[in-house]
Write an enzyme that holds these catalytic residues in place. Structure first.
Site, PDB file in Angstrom:
ATOM      1  N   ILE A   1      88.691  83.707  31.307  1.00  0.00           N
ATOM      2  CA  ILE A   1      89.261  82.378  31.072  1.00  0.00           C
ATOM      3  C   ILE A   1      88.496  81.286  31.830  1.00  0.00           C
ATOM      4  O   ILE A   1      88.556  80.111  31.463  1.00  0.00           O
ATOM      5  CB  ILE A   1      90.762  82.369  31.472  1.00  0.00           C
ATOM      6  CG1 ILE A   1      91.522  81.289  30.735  1.00  0.00           C
ATOM      7  CG2 ILE A   1      90.946  82.216  32.986  1.00  0.00           C
ATOM      8  CD1 ILE A   1      93.038  81.426  30.852  1.00  0.00           C
TER       9      ILE A   1
ATOM     10  N   ASN B   1      84.681  93.279  41.815  1.00  0.00           N
ATOM     11  CA  ASN B   1      85.164  92.677  43.053  1.00  0.00           C
ATOM     12  C   ASN B   1      86.198  93.621  43.648  1.00  0.00           C
ATOM     13  O   ASN B   1      87.084  94.103  42.936  1.00  0.00           O
ATOM     14  CB  ASN B   1      85.811  91.319  42.767  1.00  0.00           C
ATOM     15  CG  ASN B   1      84.795  90.258  42.398  1.00  0.00           C
ATOM     16  OD1 ASN B   1      83.677  90.260  42.917  1.00  0.00           O
ATOM     17  ND2 ASN B   1      85.169  89.353  41.517  1.00  0.00           N
TER      18      ASN B   1
ATOM     19  N   GLY C   1      87.003  88.055  46.558  1.00  0.00           N
ATOM     20  CA  GLY C   1      87.488  87.149  45.518  1.00  0.00           C
ATOM     21  C   GLY C   1      88.349  87.849  44.487  1.00  0.00           C
ATOM     22  O   GLY C   1      88.783  87.220  43.521  1.00  0.00           O
TER      23      GLY C   1
ATOM     24  N   HIS D   1      88.706  96.383  36.662  1.00  0.00           N
ATOM     25  CA  HIS D   1      87.952  95.651  35.642  1.00  0.00           C
ATOM     26  C   HIS D   1      86.526  95.426  36.102  1.00  0.00           C
ATOM     27  O   HIS D   1      86.261  95.255  37.283  1.00  0.00           O
ATOM     28  CB  HIS D   1      88.624  94.313  35.327  1.00  0.00           C
ATOM     29  CG  HIS D   1      88.792  93.412  36.512  1.00  0.00           C
ATOM     30  ND1 HIS D   1      89.796  93.585  37.451  1.00  0.00           N
ATOM     31  CD2 HIS D   1      88.086  92.335  36.925  1.00  0.00           C
ATOM     32  CE1 HIS D   1      89.710  92.641  38.368  1.00  0.00           C
ATOM     33  NE2 HIS D   1      88.675  91.878  38.077  1.00  0.00           N
TER      34      HIS D   1
ATOM     35  N   HIS E   1      83.312  92.902  35.560  1.00  0.00           N
ATOM     36  CA  HIS E   1      82.822  91.632  35.031  1.00  0.00           C
ATOM     37  C   HIS E   1      81.425  91.865  34.445  1.00  0.00           C
ATOM     38  O   HIS E   1      80.570  92.448  35.120  1.00  0.00           O
ATOM     39  CB  HIS E   1      82.655  90.601  36.154  1.00  0.00           C
ATOM     40  CG  HIS E   1      83.916  90.165  36.824  1.00  0.00           C
ATOM     41  ND1 HIS E   1      84.468  88.921  36.626  1.00  0.00           N
ATOM     42  CD2 HIS E   1      84.715  90.796  37.718  1.00  0.00           C
ATOM     43  CE1 HIS E   1      85.558  88.804  37.366  1.00  0.00           C
ATOM     44  NE2 HIS E   1      85.737  89.927  38.048  1.00  0.00           N
TER      45      HIS E   1
HETATM   46  P1  5GP Z   1      88.799  89.230  39.927  1.00  0.00           P
HETATM   47  O1  5GP Z   1      88.721  87.943  40.692  1.00  0.00           O
HETATM   48  O2  5GP Z   1      90.083  89.958  40.178  1.00  0.00           O
HETATM   49  O3  5GP Z   1      87.596  90.118  40.101  1.00  0.00           O
HETATM   50  O4  5GP Z   1      88.745  88.818  38.398  1.00  0.00           O
HETATM   51  C1  5GP Z   1      89.826  88.285  37.719  1.00  0.00           C
HETATM   52  C2  5GP Z   1      89.279  87.433  36.615  1.00  0.00           C
HETATM   53  O5  5GP Z   1      90.324  87.195  35.686  1.00  0.00           O
HETATM   54  C3  5GP Z   1      88.774  86.070  37.063  1.00  0.00           C
HETATM   55  O6  5GP Z   1      87.394  85.948  36.759  1.00  0.00           O
HETATM   56  C4  5GP Z   1      89.641  85.078  36.276  1.00  0.00           C
HETATM   57  O7  5GP Z   1      88.911  83.955  35.826  1.00  0.00           O
HETATM   58  C5  5GP Z   1      90.143  85.918  35.133  1.00  0.00           C
HETATM   59  N1  5GP Z   1      91.446  85.511  34.638  1.00  0.00           N
HETATM   60  C6  5GP Z   1      92.534  85.107  35.353  1.00  0.00           C
HETATM   61  N2  5GP Z   1      93.569  84.841  34.555  1.00  0.00           N
HETATM   62  C7  5GP Z   1      93.133  85.063  33.275  1.00  0.00           C
HETATM   63  C8  5GP Z   1      93.763  84.954  31.990  1.00  0.00           C
HETATM   64  O8  5GP Z   1      94.930  84.606  31.853  1.00  0.00           O
HETATM   65  N3  5GP Z   1      92.997  85.263  30.913  1.00  0.00           N
HETATM   66  C9  5GP Z   1      91.694  85.647  31.030  1.00  0.00           C
HETATM   67  N4  5GP Z   1      91.026  85.921  29.887  1.00  0.00           N
HETATM   68  N5  5GP Z   1      91.072  85.776  32.218  1.00  0.00           N
HETATM   69  C10 5GP Z   1      91.780  85.490  33.324  1.00  0.00           C
END
Ligand code: 5GP
Ligand code: ZN
Length: 108
Positions: free
Chosen positions: A31, A81, A87, A94, A96
């Site tokens: 997002i 991450n 972060g 997941h 990235h």
């Molecule tokens: P993390 O920071 O846990 O490695 O990655 C989480 C990711 O989820 C972030 O890059 C963030 O932008 C993404 N994210 C958070 N909320 C949403 C959402 O509602 N929809 C989508 N498609 N991505 C999201």
């Protein structure tokens, strides 16, 4: 898990721009993209820790396939991450897939 964002996306309770799906994994656009390609490849089951080696491998193979489809094999990152200091904000495993632009090293 009902209060997990990615579980809710997997269940279709929260909309996402899906780019790939199979029995084990779902990939969708982040997002808040940090590059022209920023796709999240998530496991369909709720796995918080990286205890499942086969699943981690599958997520990386899906990311590589999407990288191939998008023609960004000349340089992309697959990132996990781990922990709040990295972060990480969603505690459901997941990968990235980030690419489509020159990448700097070391990452921030
Ligand atoms: P993390 O920071 O846990 O490695 O990655 C989480 C990711 O989820 C972030 O890059 C963030 O932008 C993404 N994210 C958070 N909320 C949403 C959402 O509602 N929809 C989508 N498609 N991505 C999201
Ligand atoms: Zn979850």
């Amino acid at each position: 898990m009902t209060d997990c964002l990615f579980c809710r996306i997997v269940k279709g309770e929260i909309p996402a721009k899906k780019v790939y799906e199979d029995e084990h994994s779902l990939a969708f656009e982040d997002i808040d993209p940090q590059a022209p390609t920023h796709v999240l490849v998530v496991s369909k089951k709720h796995v918080a820790q990286k205890e499942d080696a086969e699943l981690i491998g599958r997520l990386h193979l899906v990311a590589a396939e999407i990288g191939r489809q998008r023609g960004i094999e000349d340089g992309y990152r697959t990132v996990l991450n781990v922990g709040p200091k990295s972060g990480q904000s969603v505690f459901h495993i997941h990968v990235h897939l980030i690419g489509g632009r020159p990448m700097k090293w070391p990452p921030g």
